[in-house]
Design an enzyme around this catalytic site. Structure first.
Site, PDB file in Angstrom:
ATOM      1  N   LYS A  35       0.829  -1.212   0.000  1.00 53.87           N
ATOM      2  CA  LYS A  35       0.000   0.000   0.000  1.00 53.87           C
ATOM      3  C   LYS A  35       0.861   1.258   0.000  1.00 53.87           C
ATOM      4  O   LYS A  35       0.601   2.198  -0.753  1.00 53.87           O
ATOM      5  CB  LYS A  35      -0.885   0.035   1.261  1.00 53.87           C
ATOM      6  CG  LYS A  35      -2.214  -0.651   1.086  1.00 53.87           C
ATOM      7  CD  LYS A  35      -3.179  -0.309   2.216  1.00 53.87           C
ATOM      8  CE  LYS A  35      -4.505  -1.012   1.944  1.00 53.87           C
ATOM      9  NZ  LYS A  35      -5.468  -0.862   3.011  1.00 53.87           N
ATOM     10  N   PHE A 248     -32.666   5.118   3.134  1.00 56.33           N
ATOM     11  CA  PHE A 248     -32.447   3.746   3.611  1.00 56.33           C
ATOM     12  C   PHE A 248     -33.735   2.929   3.658  1.00 56.33           C
ATOM     13  O   PHE A 248     -33.948   2.123   4.563  1.00 56.33           O
ATOM     14  CB  PHE A 248     -31.695   3.760   4.964  1.00 56.33           C
ATOM     15  CG  PHE A 248     -30.218   3.906   4.746  1.00 56.33           C
ATOM     16  CD1 PHE A 248     -29.699   5.098   4.268  1.00 56.33           C
ATOM     17  CD2 PHE A 248     -29.353   2.848   4.944  1.00 56.33           C
ATOM     18  CE1 PHE A 248     -28.352   5.235   3.996  1.00 56.33           C
ATOM     19  CE2 PHE A 248     -27.998   2.967   4.671  1.00 56.33           C
ATOM     20  CZ  PHE A 248     -27.500   4.160   4.200  1.00 56.33           C
ATOM     21  N   LEU A 249     -34.587   3.174   2.671  1.00 52.46           N
ATOM     22  CA  LEU A 249     -35.824   2.405   2.551  1.00 52.46           C
ATOM     23  C   LEU A 249     -35.876   1.733   1.187  1.00 52.46           C
ATOM     24  O   LEU A 249     -36.950   1.533   0.632  1.00 52.46           O
ATOM     25  CB  LEU A 249     -37.038   3.321   2.746  1.00 52.46           C
ATOM     26  CG  LEU A 249     -37.262   3.848   4.174  1.00 52.46           C
ATOM     27  CD1 LEU A 249     -38.462   4.790   4.229  1.00 52.46           C
ATOM     28  CD2 LEU A 249     -37.458   2.689   5.162  1.00 52.46           C
ATOM     29  N   ALA A 251     -35.618  -1.474  -0.731  1.00 57.19           N
ATOM     30  CA  ALA A 251     -35.584  -2.930  -0.536  1.00 57.19           C
ATOM     31  C   ALA A 251     -34.610  -3.548  -1.547  1.00 57.19           C
ATOM     32  O   ALA A 251     -34.343  -2.967  -2.597  1.00 57.19           O
ATOM     33  CB  ALA A 251     -36.983  -3.508  -0.718  1.00 57.19           C
ATOM     34  N   CYS A 259     -18.945  -2.891   7.306  1.00 54.78           N
ATOM     35  CA  CYS A 259     -19.323  -2.277   8.588  1.00 54.78           C
ATOM     36  C   CYS A 259     -20.667  -2.712   9.162  1.00 54.78           C
ATOM     37  O   CYS A 259     -20.715  -3.174  10.299  1.00 54.78           O
ATOM     38  CB  CYS A 259     -19.240  -0.770   8.468  1.00 54.78           C
ATOM     39  SG  CYS A 259     -17.506  -0.269   8.292  1.00 54.78           S
TER      40      CYS A 259
END
Ligand code: NAD
Ligand code: UGA
Length: 427
Positions: A35, A248-249, A251, A259
């Site tokens: 990295k 966040f609705l 489906a 996370c």
């Protein structure tokens, strides 16, 4: 300020680049030599929109190495190492522990140590005690919990425009808030100050609430299916209520990523460790753990037998605008199809399959993926997939079914081309 960031991952690199852009002198330490080599060549080891440009722009103020002596010069040390899940659901703090060993061997002058990694309640207090146990004088440092709320795919934007900055402080610490405010000078956001454990819990509660919304709408989608109701109508209908909100609705195949799955499990684990039964957290995970089964079952009903079918899967990453496949529902679906004997052509604009799978080929374009396919599955809601030329898709496919596993397509446009549309919770 002279700032040292530990961990050059999604959070560490974004923090480093943003703090350099804000005018600080930043050094980023990582133990992964590959990295560091890439970063010193001007390359970012993963795909995150805008990050490479920001790093290159700030090269004069931003350096990378595996050298811990840089800590000596820093006023602030920001810990951004991973906190992966343990098999028992708890959090593996071994990377944090390794950092504490290094810090204990290096700290000679006063440091503000800022924990950005997501850690269970009580961890920052334990970190303080560990540093003292390892020989660091208590007057040489303060620990601050400053959890991070950025999303992959919009990490740079989120860090410049956070909706809050959460700062957890030791009880008698009257100086570190000023240090954190100086570090973020130039970023306009309300501060929420609390105890160390308060900040740790705000982070877990935030992820748990967002995951709850997703599992809620996925459960609603199952009920919608049973009553031939479109879950998108329900999401819109409830989302207009400001007490619920529209976000966040959506489906779909369920939540994934590095996370939500680990943090909800970890919160469940710590609740149990204090004899609190986390009923809701369990339910959220049960819905999520079975969401792929529900979607797979729907596909199976349409195509039975699935074996020997040729399936085009668009999307491998756990969400759009990232190449991250950690706990990706898209990859889990591809694996399930492979295990059921399907031939899969998978395409993603940025992500690569994390392991070779039987009968699965990763291809380089949508066009290649859909040739002769019996069914097309949208597994990640990349913008590129929303705007496909549907008549062209139909002409290239063998079958006619499009399974929109993220409810992200314009159903009407798909159906107008003569294809059959199947969504999650859409009759
Ligand atoms: P990551 O895996 O992308 O990066 C972690 C980095 O730390 C790696 O490069 C690793 O090599 C390095 N590292 C580990 N141990 C080290 C050590 N002892 N010394 C030096 N370097 C070391 O992780 P991430 O996604 O950036 O997440 C980091 C933390 O931030 C986690 O606790 C995560 O839960 C939290 N978080 C992540 C996100 C996100 O969107 N990814 C958002 C908010 C919070
Ligand atoms: C999430 C949080 O949104 C961040 O605030 C937090 O900082 C971060 O976790 C973290 O702690 O690491 P991220 O995992 O990058 O960010 O992605 P999200 O956009 O939250 O999506 C998570 C998963 O939920 C994805 O698989 C996504 O497809 C799914 N999702 C999201 C849905 O299924 N439906 C939705 O309506 C929204």
């Amino acid at each position: 300020m002279n700032i040292c960031i530990i961990g050059a991952g999604y959070v560490g690199l974004t923090t480093a680049a943003v703090l350099a852009e804000l005018g600080h002198e930043v050094h980023c330490i990582d133990h992964d030599e590959r990295k560091i080599r890439l970063l010193n060549n001007g390359e970012v080891p993963f795909y995150e929109p805008g990050l490479e440009e920001l790093i290159v722009k700030n090269y004069n103020y931003l350096t990378f190495s595996g050298r811990w002596d840089y800590i000596k010069r820093a006023a602030v040390v920001v810990i951004c190492v991973g906190t992966p899940p343990r098999p028992d659901g708890g959090t593996d703090l071994s990377y944090i522990e390794a950092v504490l060993d290094r810090l204990a061997a290096t700290i000679e002058s006063y440091k503000t140590i800022v924990t950005k990694s997501t850690v269970p309640p009580g961890t920052n207090e334990w970190m303080r005690a560990e540093l003292i146990r390892k020989g660091v004088k208590p007057q040489l440092f303060r620990i601050v919990s400053n959890p991070e709320f950025l999303r992959e795919g919009s990490a740079v934007y989120d860090m410049f425009h956070p909706n809050k900055i959460v700062v957890g402080l030791e009880p008698d610490d009257d100086q570190s808030l000023t240090v954190v405010q100086a570090m973020y000078a130039g970023i306009n956001a309300p501060y929420v100050t609390t105890s160390l454990a308060g900040a740790e819990l705000i982070k877990y509660a935030s992820n748990a609430f967002l995951a709850t919304k997703i599992s809620f709408i996925n459960e609603m989608a199952r009920i919608c299916d049973a009553f031939s109701v479109d879950v998108n109508d329900v999401a819109r209908g409830i989302g207009l209520d400001p007490r619920i909100g529209p976000h966040f609705l959506q489906a779909g195949l369920g939540y994934g990523g590095s996370c939500f799955p680990k943090d909800i499990k970890s919160l469940e684990y710590v609740a149990r460790s204090r004899q609190v039964e986390p009923y809701l957290l369990q339910a959220v995970q049960t819905v999520n753990d079975t969401q792929l089964d529900v979607c797979f079952q729907k596909l199976n009903e349409q195509l039975a037998p699935l074996t020997d079918k040729k399936i085009a899967v668009l999307g491998i990453a756990f969400k759009p605008n990232t190449d991250d496949t950690r706990f990706s529902p898209a990859e889990a679906l591809i694996r399930r199809l492979s295990e059921n004997g399907c031939t899969v052509a998978a395409y993603d604009p940025k992500a690569t399959l994390s392991e070779p799978l039987a009968h699965v080929t990763q291809v380089q374009s949508v066009h290649e993926a859909i040739q002769g396919a019996d069914v097309l599955v949208i597994a990640t809601d990349w913008d590129e997939f929303r705007t496909l030329d549907w008549p062209q898709v139909k002409a290239a496919m063998n079958g006619t079914l499009v399974f929109d596993g993220r409810n992200c397509l314009d159903r009407h446009a798909v159906e107008q081309s003569g294809l059959r549309y199947m969504g999650v919770g859409c009759p």
